[in-house]
Design an enzyme around this catalytic site. Structure first.
Site, PDB file in Angstrom:
ATOM      1  N   HIS A  48     -20.137 -34.921  -8.155  1.00 20.96           N
ATOM      2  CA  HIS A  48     -18.750 -35.183  -8.516  1.00 20.96           C
ATOM      3  C   HIS A  48     -17.971 -35.535  -7.246  1.00 20.96           C
ATOM      4  O   HIS A  48     -18.301 -35.035  -6.175  1.00 20.96           O
ATOM      5  CB  HIS A  48     -18.188 -33.920  -9.161  1.00 20.96           C
ATOM      6  CG  HIS A  48     -16.753 -33.991  -9.541  1.00 20.96           C
ATOM      7  ND1 HIS A  48     -16.331 -34.518 -10.727  1.00 20.96           N
ATOM      8  CD2 HIS A  48     -15.650 -33.609  -8.886  1.00 20.96           C
ATOM      9  CE1 HIS A  48     -15.022 -34.452 -10.795  1.00 20.96           C
ATOM     10  NE2 HIS A  48     -14.583 -33.889  -9.686  1.00 20.96           N
ATOM     11  N   ARG A  61     -10.328 -38.045 -17.388  1.00 21.81           N
ATOM     12  CA  ARG A  61     -10.891 -37.271 -18.501  1.00 21.81           C
ATOM     13  C   ARG A  61      -9.798 -36.475 -19.210  1.00 21.81           C
ATOM     14  O   ARG A  61      -9.817 -36.310 -20.425  1.00 21.81           O
ATOM     15  CB  ARG A  61     -11.984 -36.333 -18.007  1.00 21.81           C
ATOM     16  CG  ARG A  61     -13.274 -37.041 -17.625  1.00 21.81           C
ATOM     17  CD  ARG A  61     -14.412 -36.028 -17.513  1.00 21.81           C
ATOM     18  NE  ARG A  61     -15.646 -36.691 -17.157  1.00 21.81           N
ATOM     19  CZ  ARG A  61     -16.052 -36.942 -15.909  1.00 21.81           C
ATOM     20  NH1 ARG A  61     -15.284 -36.562 -14.897  1.00 21.81           N
ATOM     21  NH2 ARG A  61     -17.194 -37.553 -15.659  1.00 21.81           N
TER      22      ARG A  61
END
Length: 253
Positions: A231, A247
């Site tokens: 990430h 998101r």
């Protein structure tokens, strides 16, 4: 031989925050980084920090979201500590100068992140990590009498005493090539992950797992080695960073 109460290897957000806490407690501190601290990979943490700070939110909800997001593999004791302490820590950061976003009422504003059941992400525009790094760095300057900064020093190995405890490290001044032994009563590894194991990645070129390897080399048990962080999200073709905020707005990957 430089000697300190606490030696902190790594000067991202974790390392600088640990250094500030140790200095606040009166310890002599050395903080060492192979790059200048404000160029640490924490600068890529653009989106914000989660904390159950609003009256209608709870640390239990934050903790459950975190456990659920880890597919129930996360260390639940550590998660509880993180979620319990996050609100006070966020307020502390705000009090020492981090200019978190505020809403039209002048109150700390939030955004939603992926996997969260409540909007509990506090942020500074899209430069949260950079803002935090600069504030922590300037706070460390107040402790110049008992805090030494070894910037652009690369730790080559940890040192163990006769009893097996870590008593410091060997490091190299990148600019001159000089080697030096550093002694410490306590050593904290805050060297980040090994994101460069992945391609493409938004992790900085410095994320090469040095601290993990150094700990392994002196016999420290390593945990969850399959959980290498890659990430933040990136585009496959060019490695372009996509904020976690995407998101929170409903994007999927």
């Amino acid at each position: 031989m430089p000697s300190h109460d606490v030696l902190i290897i790594g000067a991202g957000l974790a390392g600088q925050r640990a250094a500030l806490a140790a200095a606040d407690a009166g310890a002599t501190v050395a903080i060492m980084s192979k790059v200048h601290p404000v160029r640490s990979h924490s600068v890529a943490a653009a989106g914000g920090i989660n904390a159950a700070l609003k009256p209608e939110d709870t640390w239990e909800s934050h903790a459950y979201d975190t456990v659920k997001g880890s597919d129930f593999l996360g260390d639940q004791d550590a998660i509880e500590i993180m979620c319990r302490e996050a609100p006070d820590e966020l307020l502390h950061l705000e009090h020492i100068g981090v200019t978190f976003h505020r809403d039209e009422k002048g109150e700390l504003g939030t955004r939603a992140f992926g996997g969260a059941s409540a909007a509990r992400t506090y942020y500074v525009a899209d430069i949260t990590g950079q803002a935090l790094l600069h504030v922590l760095y300037e706070q460390l300057l107040k402790y110049h009498e008992r805090l030494d900064r070894y910037e652009e020093w690369f730790t080559t190995s940890l040192l163990l005493g006769d009893g097996g405890a870590c008593v410091g490290c060997v490091a190299r001044d990148i600019r001159s090539g000089r080697m030096e032994v550093f002694n410490a009563k306590a050593t904290i590894l805050a060297t980040g992950g090994a994101g460069q194991a992945w391609k493409p990645t938004t992790n900085g070129l410095v994320c090469t797992g040095d601290g993990i390897a150094q700990a392994y080399n002196v016999g420290a048990p390593l945990m969850d080695m399959e959980m290498i962080q890659y990430h933040p999200t990136t585009l496959v073709e060019n490695g372009f960073l996509i904020t976690e905020g995407a998101r929170g707005e409903g994007a999927t990957s």
